[in-house]
Design an enzyme around this catalytic site. Structure first.
Site, PDB file in Angstrom:
ATOM      1  N   THR A  67      -0.951   2.491   6.742  1.00  0.00           N
ATOM      2  CA  THR A  67      -0.985   1.197   6.055  1.00  0.00           C
ATOM      3  C   THR A  67      -1.057   0.106   7.100  1.00  0.00           C
ATOM      4  O   THR A  67      -0.487   0.251   8.176  1.00  0.00           O
ATOM      5  CB  THR A  67       0.253   1.005   5.159  1.00  0.00           C
ATOM      6  OG1 THR A  67       0.222  -0.329   4.636  1.00  0.00           O
ATOM      7  CG2 THR A  67       1.554   1.182   5.930  1.00  0.00           C
ATOM      8  N   GLY A  68      -1.769  -0.953   6.786  1.00  0.00           N
ATOM      9  CA  GLY A  68      -1.865  -2.047   7.745  1.00  0.00           C
ATOM     10  C   GLY A  68      -3.227  -2.695   7.699  1.00  0.00           C
ATOM     11  O   GLY A  68      -3.960  -2.551   6.706  1.00  0.00           O
TER      12      GLY A  68
ATOM     13  N   GLY B  12      -6.609  -2.874   7.710  1.00  0.00           N
ATOM     14  CA  GLY B  12      -7.573  -1.786   7.557  1.00  0.00           C
ATOM     15  C   GLY B  12      -8.693  -1.790   8.579  1.00  0.00           C
ATOM     16  O   GLY B  12      -9.102  -0.733   9.059  1.00  0.00           O
TER      17      GLY B  12
ATOM     18  N   THR C  33       0.874  -1.176   0.000  1.00  0.00           N
ATOM     19  CA  THR C  33       0.000   0.000   0.000  1.00  0.00           C
ATOM     20  C   THR C  33       0.910   1.225   0.000  1.00  0.00           C
ATOM     21  O   THR C  33       1.981   1.193   0.610  1.00  0.00           O
ATOM     22  CB  THR C  33      -0.884   0.008   1.261  1.00  0.00           C
ATOM     23  OG1 THR C  33      -1.875  -0.996   1.100  1.00  0.00           O
ATOM     24  CG2 THR C  33      -1.572   1.351   1.476  1.00  0.00           C
TER      25      THR C  33
ATOM     26  N   GLY D 228     -11.072  -1.071   2.821  1.00  0.00           N
ATOM     27  CA  GLY D 228     -10.239  -0.895   4.007  1.00  0.00           C
ATOM     28  C   GLY D 228     -10.201   0.545   4.483  1.00  0.00           C
ATOM     29  O   GLY D 228     -11.086   1.350   4.175  1.00  0.00           O
ATOM     30  N   ASP D 229      -9.175   0.873   5.214  1.00  0.00           N
ATOM     31  CA  ASP D 229      -9.055   2.205   5.824  1.00  0.00           C
ATOM     32  C   ASP D 229      -8.524   3.264   4.859  1.00  0.00           C
ATOM     33  O   ASP D 229      -8.763   4.453   5.057  1.00  0.00           O
ATOM     34  CB  ASP D 229      -8.101   2.139   7.027  1.00  0.00           C
ATOM     35  CG  ASP D 229      -6.713   1.674   6.601  1.00  0.00           C
ATOM     36  OD1 ASP D 229      -6.622   0.675   5.851  1.00  0.00           O
ATOM     37  OD2 ASP D 229      -5.720   2.317   6.992  1.00  0.00           O
TER      38      ASP D 229
ATOM     39  N   ARG E 246     -15.277  -5.544  -0.051  1.00  0.00           N
ATOM     40  CA  ARG E 246     -14.595  -5.065   1.163  1.00  0.00           C
ATOM     41  C   ARG E 246     -13.783  -3.795   0.870  1.00  0.00           C
ATOM     42  O   ARG E 246     -13.071  -3.711  -0.126  1.00  0.00           O
ATOM     43  CB  ARG E 246     -13.675  -6.173   1.681  1.00  0.00           C
ATOM     44  CG  ARG E 246     -12.876  -5.801   2.929  1.00  0.00           C
ATOM     45  CD  ARG E 246     -11.492  -5.284   2.597  1.00  0.00           C
ATOM     46  NE  ARG E 246     -10.691  -5.056   3.783  1.00  0.00           N
ATOM     47  CZ  ARG E 246      -9.537  -4.382   3.781  1.00  0.00           C
ATOM     48  NH1 ARG E 246      -9.074  -3.883   2.664  1.00  0.00           N
ATOM     49  NH2 ARG E 246      -8.876  -4.211   4.895  1.00  0.00           N
TER      50      ARG E 246
HETATM   51  N1  ASP Z   1      -4.696  -0.723   4.825  1.00  0.00           N
HETATM   52  C1  ASP Z   1      -4.947  -1.423   3.589  1.00  0.00           C
HETATM   53  C2  ASP Z   1      -6.324  -2.037   3.642  1.00  0.00           C
HETATM   54  O1  ASP Z   1      -6.703  -2.552   4.666  1.00  0.00           O
HETATM   55  C3  ASP Z   1      -3.976  -2.504   3.303  1.00  0.00           C
HETATM   56  C4  ASP Z   1      -2.555  -2.226   3.620  1.00  0.00           C
HETATM   57  O2  ASP Z   1      -2.188  -1.132   3.999  1.00  0.00           O
HETATM   58  O3  ASP Z   1      -1.762  -3.136   3.425  1.00  0.00           O
HETATM   59  O4  ASP Z   1      -6.984  -2.040   2.637  1.00  0.00           O
END
Ligand code: ASP
Length: 304
Positions: A222-223, A225, A171, A201-202, A199
């Site tokens: 990032t992470g 979500g 990301t 994410g954040d 779906r």
């Molecule tokens: N945060 C992103 C999501 O959940 C994914 C990521 O950052 O790896 O869509």
């Protein structure tokens, strides 16, 4: 004073998959995006232009999970999310679940500047793109064989891969302060490998994965979500500065290390404040990241 920080996802590839050659490629991709943003800021350009440009370059780089090289949904498609925000007027734009937009961050900015809305989804977002003269691309544009193999491993239930860890590598996001004193943030992603049912994410959610406010800071996350949405990470960091008088360091570490760490959520953020201070924090083993401030040397790092 100006500064910019970028990220290319939190979590790390197993060392075996990140050999010296690949590590060099990741570093080169980050360095190119960082330099593009820095050059805009050094020329007196806006933080909004700088973060958009840096993120476009990372969307174009197939190593990262954004634009080309995005991870696959369970059905084997690429569905992309992105957001952008500027701190002066707290204007924001976002798109989610788009399948045919080459640079989702550009469409997010177009939503911000040329619509009455903040967030557009799926087919509607793509209709809006066409109305605005942004050409659509076939979904296959985003496909890379490596991401396809990752999906196959997830579908086969390979216990050595978790949808989270392999998607986090990639990301992308950027935060910047320009010489006029304005902040901006942008984030773009393909989300999580094997995601289902539309779906989101954040990353495209203003206040979760992306936020900018000239009164406090700009944040791109990032992470995992779902955890980042529940903790309203990006807004919470700015709110702690604005309402509790915390420094950027304390706010970032309070939210990432304490809150997200307590939720066992994998991921991290990059943040910059009005003084050009850059803070990065992550709960994962590493985070692909880089930063540079006026008069300083660019810093690129992957592991702790
Ligand atoms: N945060 C992103 C999501 O959940 C994914 C990521 O950052 O790896 O869509």
């Amino acid at each position: 004073m100006f500064g910019i920080a970028i990220h290319g996802g939190a979590g790390t590839l197993p060392r075996a998959e990140l050999d010296a050659g690949r590590e060099r490629s990741y570093r080169a991709g980050l360095a190119a995006a960082l330099e593009a943003g820095r050059a805009i800021l050094a020329g007196g350009g806006s933080s909004l232009d700088a973060v958009e440009r840096a993120v476009v370059l990372l969307e174009e780089d197939p190593l990262f999970n954004a634009g080309r090289g995005a991870v696959f949904t369970w059905e084997g498609r690429n569905e992309l999310d992105a957001a952008i925000m500027e701190g002066a007027g707290r204007r924001a734009g976002a798109v989610c679940g788009v399948r045919h937009v080459r640079n989702p961050v550009v469409l997010a900015r177009t939503v911000m500047e040329h619509s009455d809305y903040v967030m557009l989804s799926g087919e509607g977002a793509e209709e809006f793109a066409l109305v605005q003269g942004i050409a659509l691309v076939p979904n296959e544009h985003f496909r890379t064989e490596e991401r396809w193999r990752q999906l196959e491993r997830i579908r086969a239930g390979d216990p050595r891969v978790s949808p989270l860890t392999i998607s986090h590598v990639g990301t992308v996001g950027a935060v910047a302060l320009d010489s006029a004193g304005h902040l901006a943030a942008a984030t773009s992603t393909g989300g999580m490998t094997g995601k289902r049912w539309g779906r989101i994410g954040d990353s495209p959610i203003i206040g979760a994965g992306t936020y900018a406010d000239d009164r406090s800071c700009a944040v791109s996350a990032t992470g995992h979500g779902e955890s980042f949405i529940r903790a309203a990470v990006a807004h919470e960091i700015g709110a702690r500065m604005r309402l509790a008088g915390q420094s950027l360091d304390d706010a970032v570490h309070g939210v990432v290390t304490v809150e997200l760490g307590g939720m066992r959520a994998e991921g991290g953020v990059i943040a910059i404040d009005r003084g050009g201070r850059v803070v990065t924090a992550f709960t994962s083993e590493g985070m692909f990241r880089g930063s540079v401030v006026a008069g300083g040397d660019p810093q690129i790092a992957i592991y702790r």
